[in-house]
Design a protein around this motif. Sequence first.
Motif, PDB file in Angstrom:
ATOM      1  N   LEU A 164       9.834 -17.578   0.481  1.00  0.00           N
ATOM      2  CA  LEU A 164      10.705 -16.961  -0.552  1.00  0.00           C
ATOM      3  C   LEU A 164      10.106 -15.565  -1.147  1.00  0.00           C
ATOM      4  N   VAL A 165       8.954 -15.498  -1.580  1.00  0.00           N
ATOM      5  CA  VAL A 165       8.297 -14.263  -2.009  1.00  0.00           C
ATOM      6  C   VAL A 165       8.562 -13.153  -1.035  1.00  0.00           C
ATOM      7  N   VAL A 166       8.208 -13.478   0.375  1.00  0.00           N
ATOM      8  CA  VAL A 166       8.496 -12.491   1.304  1.00  0.00           C
ATOM      9  C   VAL A 166      10.001 -11.986   1.349  1.00  0.00           C
ATOM     10  N   ILE A 167      10.899 -12.852   1.358  1.00  0.00           N
ATOM     11  CA  ILE A 167      12.420 -12.387   1.206  1.00  0.00           C
ATOM     12  C   ILE A 167      12.577 -11.747   0.030  1.00  0.00           C
ATOM     13  N   MET A 168      12.019 -11.984  -1.092  1.00  0.00           N
ATOM     14  CA  MET A 168      12.454 -11.181  -2.312  1.00  0.00           C
ATOM     15  C   MET A 168      11.706  -9.707  -2.040  1.00  0.00           C
ATOM     16  N   SER A 169      10.378  -9.849  -1.681  1.00  0.00           N
ATOM     17  CA  SER A 169       9.699  -8.581  -1.557  1.00  0.00           C
ATOM     18  C   SER A 169      10.458  -7.621  -0.622  1.00  0.00           C
ATOM     19  N   LEU A 170      10.937  -8.110   0.442  1.00  0.00           N
ATOM     20  CA  LEU A 170      11.746  -7.108   1.579  1.00  0.00           C
ATOM     21  C   LEU A 170      13.165  -6.703   0.928  1.00  0.00           C
ATOM     22  N   THR A 171      13.826  -7.486   0.180  1.00  0.00           N
ATOM     23  CA  THR A 171      15.036  -7.365  -0.289  1.00  0.00           C
ATOM     24  C   THR A 171      15.123  -6.410  -1.483  1.00  0.00           C
ATOM     25  N   PHE A 172      14.090  -6.535  -2.522  1.00  0.00           N
ATOM     26  CA  PHE A 172      14.207  -5.909  -3.647  1.00  0.00           C
ATOM     27  C   PHE A 172      13.431  -4.580  -3.388  1.00  0.00           C
ATOM     28  N   ILE A 173      12.168  -4.670  -2.855  1.00  0.00           N
ATOM     29  CA  ILE A 173      11.276  -3.431  -2.706  1.00  0.00           C
ATOM     30  C   ILE A 173      12.037  -2.330  -1.713  1.00  0.00           C
ATOM     31  N   ASP A 239      -6.398 -14.183  -4.489  1.00  0.00           N
ATOM     32  CA  ASP A 239      -5.058 -14.980  -4.235  1.00  0.00           C
ATOM     33  C   ASP A 239      -4.233 -14.746  -5.650  1.00  0.00           C
ATOM     34  N   THR A 240      -4.812 -14.739  -6.529  1.00  0.00           N
ATOM     35  CA  THR A 240      -4.111 -14.650  -8.042  1.00  0.00           C
ATOM     36  C   THR A 240      -3.718 -13.191  -8.207  1.00  0.00           C
ATOM     37  N   ILE A 241      -4.695 -12.284  -8.013  1.00  0.00           N
ATOM     38  CA  ILE A 241      -4.194 -10.843  -8.315  1.00  0.00           C
ATOM     39  C   ILE A 241      -3.416 -10.504  -7.211  1.00  0.00           C
ATOM     40  N   ILE A 242      -3.324 -10.494  -5.920  1.00  0.00           N
ATOM     41  CA  ILE A 242      -2.482 -10.203  -4.813  1.00  0.00           C
ATOM     42  C   ILE A 242      -1.228 -10.613  -5.345  1.00  0.00           C
ATOM     43  N   SER A 243      -0.871 -11.945  -5.379  1.00  0.00           N
ATOM     44  CA  SER A 243       0.236 -12.561  -5.696  1.00  0.00           C
ATOM     45  C   SER A 243       1.160 -12.294  -6.899  1.00  0.00           C
ATOM     46  N   ILE A 244       0.218 -12.093  -7.935  1.00  0.00           N
ATOM     47  CA  ILE A 244       0.931 -11.594  -9.279  1.00  0.00           C
ATOM     48  C   ILE A 244       1.351 -10.109  -9.090  1.00  0.00           C
ATOM     49  N   CYS A 245       0.567  -9.329  -8.638  1.00  0.00           N
ATOM     50  CA  CYS A 245       0.778  -7.905  -8.267  1.00  0.00           C
ATOM     51  C   CYS A 245       1.881  -7.706  -7.565  1.00  0.00           C
ATOM     52  N   VAL A 246       2.337  -8.580  -6.311  1.00  0.00           N
ATOM     53  CA  VAL A 246       3.364  -8.621  -5.551  1.00  0.00           C
ATOM     54  C   VAL A 246       4.729  -8.992  -6.557  1.00  0.00           C
ATOM     55  N   GLY A 247       4.644  -9.784  -7.287  1.00  0.00           N
ATOM     56  CA  GLY A 247       5.490 -10.358  -8.305  1.00  0.00           C
ATOM     57  C   GLY A 247       6.030  -9.317  -9.094  1.00  0.00           C
ATOM     58  N   GLY A 248       4.628  -8.550  -9.744  1.00  0.00           N
ATOM     59  CA  GLY A 248       5.107  -7.181 -10.685  1.00  0.00           C
ATOM     60  C   GLY A 248       5.963  -6.310  -9.765  1.00  0.00           C
ATOM     61  N   LEU A 249       5.865  -6.055  -8.664  1.00  0.00           N
ATOM     62  CA  LEU A 249       6.336  -5.047  -7.873  1.00  0.00           C
ATOM     63  C   LEU A 249       7.768  -5.203  -7.494  1.00  0.00           C
ATOM     64  N   ILE A 250       7.948  -6.750  -7.488  1.00  0.00           N
ATOM     65  CA  ILE A 250       9.270  -7.248  -7.410  1.00  0.00           C
ATOM     66  C   ILE A 250      10.203  -6.840  -8.418  1.00  0.00           C
ATOM     67  N   THR A 251       9.598  -7.279  -9.778  1.00  0.00           N
ATOM     68  CA  THR A 251      10.183  -7.012 -10.863  1.00  0.00           C
ATOM     69  C   THR A 251      10.447  -5.511 -11.154  1.00  0.00           C
ATOM     70  N   ALA A 252       9.468  -4.828 -10.830  1.00  0.00           N
ATOM     71  CA  ALA A 252       9.748  -3.376 -11.023  1.00  0.00           C
ATOM     72  C   ALA A 252      10.735  -2.583 -10.175  1.00  0.00           C
TER      73      ALA A 252
END
Length: 416
Positions: A164-173, A239-252
């Motif tokens: 789901l994170v991958v899908i959101m990343s591809l869609t929104f970014i 794992d924490t840093i990369i994952s949460i940065c990806v989440g931040g990038l999606i929100t941004a």
Amino acid sequence: MTADMVSANLVKKKGLLAKIKAMGPGAIITASFIGPGTVTTATRAGAGFGYAILWAVVFSIIATIVLQEMSARLGVITQKGLGEAIHDQFKQPLLKFASIWLVIISIGVGCAAYISGDLMGTSLGISTLTSIPANVVSPFIGVAILFLGLSGSYKLIEKLMITLVVIMSLTFITTMIVVKPDLGAVFSGAFVPSMPAGSIIMIIALVGTTVVPYNFFIHSSMVQERWTQASDLKEARWDTIISICVGGLITAAVLITAGTTMYGMEVNSVADLSYQLEPLFGSWAKVFIAIGIFAAGFSSAIASPLGAAVAISSVMKWENGMKNKKFKMVFASVIIIGIITSAIGFSPMDVLLMAQALNGILLPVVAIFLFVIMNNKKLLGDKRNSVLLNIIGVVVILIATFLGGYSLLDAIQTYL
């Protein structure tokens, strides 16, 4: 040699790619906080203020990394969840009783209050494409999540959340890249704090949708499924840093896209974003956004009952994690509440206001609990917080207290 040991060795031998492949518990946290509320809030922030409050997303990601790193470190080093650590931290009976029931009531009621909105948000993606009412779709999604939770499989949930994170990343970014924002204005908004008139509530909302109290409980418990040694701490941090940065990038990305295509418009829902993308994606605009909304909603709808079950089972010291029958009962109870309330078309505004008030109290309280525990030398030894982390932690807690207090006050004023 187990699969997890092989994964850890790969991380040690290789670079960033191997670290990304080793992602797991952190991705669950990202999938948890990127829900319909986050996407809608970011859309409204971009439409209302352009890129001006993008810095709030940057701050919220830094704060989340700090607090979630503490949660992950607690789980890896002590092999205890945050709830269990809270249970053991206080010896005075009244204080122990109060802390345990504060966690149970606040987290349990808060997650139960939000699950209906999570299911309705998930259904919005399907409804956008099929015109089937969201309250008809949402119970089916709830039943699917119920079976997922009752399976008791951490690995299955982890893989689904990563997907789901991958899908959101591809869609929104990808959407952000296609709309071609003004990069200079984007960087200015991200690193030069400003507070345009009327933006304070939106700034609080952006931070509040990212720094989620029940994620501290989820993270400290889930890291134990993958890492068991102090030597694994480096991998857990990555794992924490990369994952949460990806989440931040999606929100941004959502905020930037809205700021580029919808600035000055009134936004009733994130689905409105699809209309602005039609010149770029044509008839696929609605599909593109619907997929992202569905992924965001589904991940958050899993996280709400998971957060309640993990927090309560941890603070009550129930054994066997997700396979425990009591764990499954809590998970099922939260989902069933969501299925019923979303199916009858119940508008959960009053309950959401109560949940907002509870979270207003809970965020600083849980952050303080975590901070106290992370300075327990007997529990963590040389892995307790450093002076620098304590300084950063105090700043984050003070801001969380302000945000929590403001959120509580806003909820009370709205209700009255």
